[in-house]
Enzyme design. Sequence first.
Site, short mmCIF file in Angstrom:
data_model
loop_
_atom_site.label_atom_id
_atom_site.label_comp_id
_atom_site.label_asym_id
_atom_site.label_seq_id
_atom_site.Cartn_x
_atom_site.Cartn_y
_atom_site.Cartn_z
N ASP A 26 -59.26 -19.02 39.25
CA ASP A 26 -59.93 -17.93 38.52
C ASP A 26 -59.74 -16.59 39.23
O ASP A 26 -59.62 -16.54 40.45
CB ASP A 26 -61.43 -18.27 38.41
CG ASP A 26 -62.13 -17.44 37.35
OD1 ASP A 26 -61.44 -16.77 36.56
OD2 ASP A 26 -63.37 -17.47 37.30
N GLY A 29 -57.31 -11.88 36.18
CA GLY A 29 -57.55 -10.63 35.44
C GLY A 29 -58.16 -9.57 36.34
O GLY A 29 -57.72 -8.41 36.35
N SER A 71 -57.71 -23.54 29.32
CA SER A 71 -58.81 -24.32 28.73
C SER A 71 -58.77 -24.23 27.21
O SER A 71 -58.12 -23.34 26.64
CB SER A 71 -60.15 -23.79 29.24
OG SER A 71 -60.43 -22.54 28.65
N THR A 72 -59.51 -25.12 26.55
CA THR A 72 -59.60 -25.06 25.08
C THR A 72 -60.16 -23.69 24.66
O THR A 72 -59.77 -23.14 23.64
CB THR A 72 -60.50 -26.19 24.52
OG1 THR A 72 -61.66 -26.31 25.36
CG2 THR A 72 -59.80 -27.52 24.48
N ASN A 74 -59.68 -20.88 26.23
CA ASN A 74 -58.71 -19.78 26.49
C ASN A 74 -57.89 -19.40 25.25
O ASN A 74 -57.32 -18.32 25.20
CB ASN A 74 -57.75 -20.15 27.63
CG ASN A 74 -58.38 -20.10 29.00
OD1 ASN A 74 -57.95 -20.77 29.93
ND2 ASN A 74 -59.42 -19.29 29.16
N TRP A 75 -57.87 -20.28 24.23
CA TRP A 75 -57.15 -19.91 22.99
C TRP A 75 -57.78 -18.68 22.35
O TRP A 75 -57.15 -18.00 21.55
CB TRP A 75 -57.18 -21.08 21.97
CG TRP A 75 -56.35 -22.26 22.37
CD1 TRP A 75 -56.80 -23.50 22.69
CD2 TRP A 75 -54.90 -22.33 22.49
NE1 TRP A 75 -55.74 -24.33 23.00
CE2 TRP A 75 -54.58 -23.64 22.88
CE3 TRP A 75 -53.87 -21.41 22.30
CZ2 TRP A 75 -53.25 -24.05 23.09
CZ3 TRP A 75 -52.56 -21.81 22.51
CH2 TRP A 75 -52.27 -23.12 22.89
N ARG A 200 -69.31 -21.79 38.60
CA ARG A 200 -69.48 -22.55 37.36
C ARG A 200 -68.41 -23.62 37.31
O ARG A 200 -67.37 -23.50 37.95
CB ARG A 200 -69.24 -21.64 36.14
CG ARG A 200 -70.32 -20.71 35.78
CD ARG A 200 -70.00 -20.07 34.42
NE ARG A 200 -68.86 -19.17 34.48
CZ ARG A 200 -68.92 -17.90 34.88
NH1 ARG A 200 -70.05 -17.38 35.24
NH2 ARG A 200 -67.83 -17.16 34.89
N SER A 202 -67.31 -24.67 34.09
CA SER A 202 -66.54 -24.27 32.91
C SER A 202 -65.82 -25.42 32.20
O SER A 202 -64.62 -25.33 31.93
CB SER A 202 -65.53 -23.18 33.29
OG SER A 202 -66.20 -22.06 33.80
C1 FPP Z 1 -58.15 -17.46 35.19
O1 FPP Z 1 -58.16 -16.09 35.52
C2 FPP Z 1 -56.80 -17.98 35.07
C3 FPP Z 1 -56.25 -18.49 33.92
C4 FPP Z 1 -56.97 -18.54 32.64
C5 FPP Z 1 -54.88 -18.97 33.86
C6 FPP Z 1 -54.32 -19.60 35.09
C7 FPP Z 1 -52.85 -19.46 35.01
C8 FPP Z 1 -52.00 -19.21 36.04
C9 FPP Z 1 -52.46 -19.17 37.43
C10 FPP Z 1 -50.55 -18.96 35.81
C11 FPP Z 1 -49.74 -20.04 35.17
C12 FPP Z 1 -50.05 -21.42 35.57
C13 FPP Z 1 -49.15 -22.37 35.98
C14 FPP Z 1 -49.64 -23.76 36.20
C15 FPP Z 1 -47.74 -22.08 36.23
P1 FPP Z 1 -58.86 -15.07 34.52
O2 FPP Z 1 -57.83 -14.53 33.63
O3 FPP Z 1 -60.00 -15.74 33.83
O4 FPP Z 1 -59.37 -13.98 35.53
P2 FPP Z 1 -60.68 -13.06 35.36
O5 FPP Z 1 -61.86 -13.99 35.38
O6 FPP Z 1 -60.62 -12.18 36.56
O7 FPP Z 1 -60.55 -12.33 34.07
#
Ligand code: FPP
Length: 251
Positions: A26, A29, A71-72, A74-75, A200, A202
């Site tokens: 996590d 972003g 995750s489901t 994330n769509w 969490r 999640s």
């Molecule tokens: C959470 O950070 C991360 C993800 C939803 C995606 C994880 C994906 C990668 C690390 C890259 C690709 C994966 C592989 C296996 C090659 P967030 O976007 O929720 O961060 P934030 O909470 O700061 O917004």
Amino acid sequence: MLEIKMDLLKDINPNKLPKHVAIIMDGNGRWAKQKGMRRTFGHENGTKSVKDVVETSAELGIENLTLYAFSTENWNRPKLEVQTLMKLLVSSLKKEIKTMLDNNIKLNAIGNLKTLPSKVYKELFDVIDATKDNNKMTLTLALSYGSREELLNTVKEISIKVKNNIISPEKIDESIINEHLYTQNLPDVDLLIRTSGEKRISNFLLWQIAYAELYFTDTLWPDFTKQHLYKAIIEYQKRERRFGKTSEQLS
Ligand code: FPP
């Protein structure tokens, strides 16, 4: 960002390694936002941490590593972000097949995989097939994964078997449930790591983490290096895992 200057490898007891490490990656972003960049820049840099952690886990002798990649839920992110994540998956799979073959790593995937775009699905199963005989470490990617959905599927599958007299209700036990989960061939999680300061679960591996040690770190995923993984394992090795028993019973 937590910088670790020492090499912590020497503090790891190789005889007390977790058999199954799961990670909620996590903070991509926020990492990008801190740098004034778009969120997708964070995901791109997150792939470097994925590579580092996969190689380090295999080197250490961890038998199972499970990464929550999508995750489901994330769509529901903006379309462009979802597209970027799917593209990154395809490019990482193409690029890292060599890493997996060189390090004797077997790729596995859990989740509602049929919902993945066909390009991702194909690349994923090409790599799963190419690495199926590897046996040093199983790397499981949780993709379009949700634990409640997994449990719902399990209940449905077992109910159908009960209805068709394949399983009798009195025989339903933990092992029958385990056999019907996406994680059917994996042991329970020993160590669950979540980066970025959020505390969490999640919707990740709710059944499988029943006795896992939880480790939360403020480090954002793109900053997470092999030394951070060592630190989490050292902390895990200090914990007393009682599985409901008393300290005296354990000694
Ligand atoms: C959470 O950070 C991360 C993800 C939803 C995606 C994880 C994906 C990668 C690390 C890259 C690709 C994966 C592989 C296996 C090659 P967030 O976007 O929720 O961060 P934030 O909470 O700061 O917004």
